[in-house]
Design a protein around this motif. Structure first.
Motif, mmCIF file in Angstrom:
data_model
loop_
_atom_site.group_PDB
_atom_site.id
_atom_site.type_symbol
_atom_site.label_atom_id
_atom_site.label_comp_id
_atom_site.label_asym_id
_atom_site.label_seq_id
_atom_site.Cartn_x
_atom_site.Cartn_y
_atom_site.Cartn_z
ATOM 1 N N THR A 147 0.864 -1.306 0.023
ATOM 2 C CA THR A 147 0.107 0.111 0.047
ATOM 3 C C THR A 147 0.815 1.219 0.044
ATOM 4 O O THR A 147 0.659 2.290 -0.580
ATOM 5 C CB THR A 147 -1.107 -0.053 0.995
ATOM 6 O OG1 THR A 147 -1.909 -1.065 1.160
ATOM 7 C CG2 THR A 147 -1.886 1.252 1.339
ATOM 8 N N ALA A 148 1.977 1.302 0.991
ATOM 9 C CA ALA A 148 2.814 2.507 0.754
ATOM 10 C C ALA A 148 3.459 2.552 -0.468
ATOM 11 O O ALA A 148 3.434 4.017 -0.843
ATOM 12 C CB ALA A 148 3.716 2.375 1.969
ATOM 13 N N PRO A 149 4.425 1.934 -0.985
ATOM 14 C CA PRO A 149 4.792 2.006 -2.299
ATOM 15 C C PRO A 149 3.949 2.698 -3.202
ATOM 16 O O PRO A 149 4.228 3.300 -4.031
ATOM 17 C CB PRO A 149 5.886 1.076 -2.550
ATOM 18 C CG PRO A 149 5.158 -0.204 -1.777
ATOM 19 C CD PRO A 149 4.559 0.431 -0.329
ATOM 20 N N ALA A 150 2.587 1.826 -3.267
ATOM 21 C CA ALA A 150 1.755 2.142 -4.432
ATOM 22 C C ALA A 150 1.227 3.719 -4.262
ATOM 23 O O ALA A 150 1.030 4.232 -5.375
ATOM 24 C CB ALA A 150 0.529 1.014 -4.189
ATOM 25 N N ALA A 151 0.851 3.877 -2.815
ATOM 26 C CA ALA A 151 0.510 5.488 -2.745
ATOM 27 C C ALA A 151 1.791 6.413 -3.247
ATOM 28 O O ALA A 151 1.627 7.394 -3.819
ATOM 29 C CB ALA A 151 0.426 5.598 -1.366
ATOM 30 N N GLU A 152 3.018 6.261 -2.755
ATOM 31 C CA GLU A 152 4.272 6.930 -3.420
ATOM 32 C C GLU A 152 4.306 6.945 -4.818
ATOM 33 O O GLU A 152 4.370 8.228 -5.171
ATOM 34 C CB GLU A 152 5.463 6.312 -2.697
ATOM 35 C CG GLU A 152 6.696 7.142 -3.009
ATOM 36 C CD GLU A 152 7.896 6.578 -2.386
ATOM 37 O OE1 GLU A 152 9.092 7.130 -2.713
ATOM 38 O OE2 GLU A 152 8.077 5.567 -1.917
ATOM 39 N N LEU A 153 4.212 5.782 -5.446
ATOM 40 C CA LEU A 153 4.205 5.751 -6.943
ATOM 41 C C LEU A 153 3.107 6.745 -7.348
ATOM 42 O O LEU A 153 3.223 7.418 -8.442
ATOM 43 C CB LEU A 153 4.254 4.437 -7.272
ATOM 44 C CG LEU A 153 4.688 3.985 -8.664
ATOM 45 C CD1 LEU A 153 6.047 4.501 -9.023
ATOM 46 C CD2 LEU A 153 4.506 2.701 -8.814
ATOM 47 N N ASP A 154 1.779 6.517 -6.824
ATOM 48 C CA ASP A 154 0.723 7.495 -7.429
ATOM 49 C C ASP A 154 1.132 8.910 -7.317
ATOM 50 O O ASP A 154 0.951 9.594 -8.284
ATOM 51 C CB ASP A 154 -0.571 6.859 -6.768
ATOM 52 C CG ASP A 154 -1.606 7.550 -7.168
ATOM 53 O OD1 ASP A 154 -2.221 7.208 -8.215
ATOM 54 O OD2 ASP A 154 -2.221 8.804 -6.590
ATOM 55 N N GLY A 155 1.472 9.114 -6.199
ATOM 56 C CA GLY A 155 1.925 10.578 -5.781
ATOM 57 C C GLY A 155 2.777 11.287 -6.871
ATOM 58 O O GLY A 155 3.038 12.173 -7.319
ATOM 59 N N LEU A 156 4.074 10.512 -6.984
ATOM 60 C CA LEU A 156 4.996 10.741 -7.896
ATOM 61 C C LEU A 156 4.448 11.243 -9.613
ATOM 62 O O LEU A 156 4.876 12.132 -10.061
ATOM 63 C CB LEU A 156 6.178 10.034 -7.902
ATOM 64 C CG LEU A 156 7.098 9.909 -6.681
ATOM 65 C CD1 LEU A 156 8.039 8.635 -6.661
ATOM 66 C CD2 LEU A 156 7.988 11.126 -6.976
ATOM 67 N N LEU A 157 3.987 9.933 -9.895
ATOM 68 C CA LEU A 157 3.242 10.328 -11.090
ATOM 69 C C LEU A 157 2.212 11.318 -11.375
ATOM 70 O O LEU A 157 2.348 11.935 -12.271
ATOM 71 C CB LEU A 157 2.632 8.887 -11.472
ATOM 72 C CG LEU A 157 3.301 7.642 -12.016
ATOM 73 C CD1 LEU A 157 2.625 6.511 -12.107
ATOM 74 C CD2 LEU A 157 4.056 7.893 -13.317
ATOM 75 N N ALA A 158 1.516 11.562 -10.231
ATOM 76 C CA ALA A 158 0.522 12.561 -10.499
ATOM 77 C C ALA A 158 1.349 14.004 -10.657
ATOM 78 O O ALA A 158 0.904 14.828 -11.374
ATOM 79 C CB ALA A 158 -0.484 12.688 -9.231
ATOM 80 N N ALA A 159 2.280 13.994 -9.649
ATOM 81 C CA ALA A 159 3.105 15.190 -9.583
ATOM 82 C C ALA A 159 3.555 15.727 -11.002
ATOM 83 O O ALA A 159 3.775 16.800 -11.532
ATOM 84 C CB ALA A 159 4.007 15.404 -8.556
#
Length: 216
Positions: A102-114
């Motif tokens: 869950t944590a790396p998936a959320a980090e990856l999502d945030g990076l892509l969105a940014a």
């Protein structure tokens, strides 16, 4: 790539799943055995056991990765990646992401969105073709493959358990991808800093006193 699914939706999905249908079919076979006089006094355990065996052995439903638009022209490539990222988010939200990932998936999502944010951020990223390539590869290939492989592998792990779990591999893959995108973000940041330093140097050179013509 946040994940969301309520208890009612999960219950309905299970009732319609291949696992439940296979378990029901095996349980029905148990009832046939009961009426045929083959189960004896233990017929409830036979029916329940056959249902459980069928539910465990049946391959689970697998959400297929979305069909992406694919590469576009140089000017529109980042827009195409952004559209495919929206499709990827919908795909991941429909999955049951393990707690470890869950944590790396959320980090990856945030990076892509940014990095895919429309406006001046997208302009900076578009200036680096390698960055655009890495983002497109992550959205269209690496992330879908990580989640799809996880869905396939976790079922086989029940039959042939190994040292490394499917959850561990998924978490590690997402961590590596997040690290790669962090490198892209750092490269864009460094390019902006270089541009700022260059402009400072240029303005300082203009501010230096110039010798009048014919002197020296």
């Amino acid at each position: 790539m946040a994940t969301s699914s309520g208890p009612a939706a999960r219950a309905l999905a299970y009732l319609e799943s291949r696992r439940n249908l296979t378990g029901c079919a095996c349980g029905l076979a148990g009832l046939v055995a009961v009426f045929g006089g083959l189960a004896g006094a233990y017929w409830p355990f036979v029916v329940v056991g056959l249902y459980g065996a069928g539910a465990l052995l049946a391959p689970p439903e697998r959400t297929a990765p979305p069909l992406f638009a694919g590469p576009a022209g140089p000017g529109a490539e980042l827009d195409a990646v952004r559209a495919d990222f929206a499709a990827l988010r919908g795909y991941v939200e429909a999955l049951e992401v393990p707690a470890d990932a869950t944590a790396p998936a959320a980090e990856l999502d945030g990076l892509l969105a940014a990095l895919l944010e429309p406006g001046w951020v997208a302009e900076e990223v578009s200036a680096d073709p390698e960055a655009v390539h890495i983002l497109g590869r992550a959205v269209r290939t690496d992330i879908p493959e990580a989640f799809d492989a996880y869905q396939r592998t976790r079922w086989w792990a029940r039959l042939q358990p190994g040292a490394d779990s499917a959850e561990q591999h998924l978490r590690r893959q997402l961590e590596l991808l997040a690290g790669e995108l962090n490198t892209v973000a750092s490269a864009v940041h460094e390019a902006l800093e270089r541009r700022q330093r260059t402009h400072t140097t240029y303005l300082e050179s203009r501010a230096e006193p110039q010798e009048p013509p014919g002197t020296g």
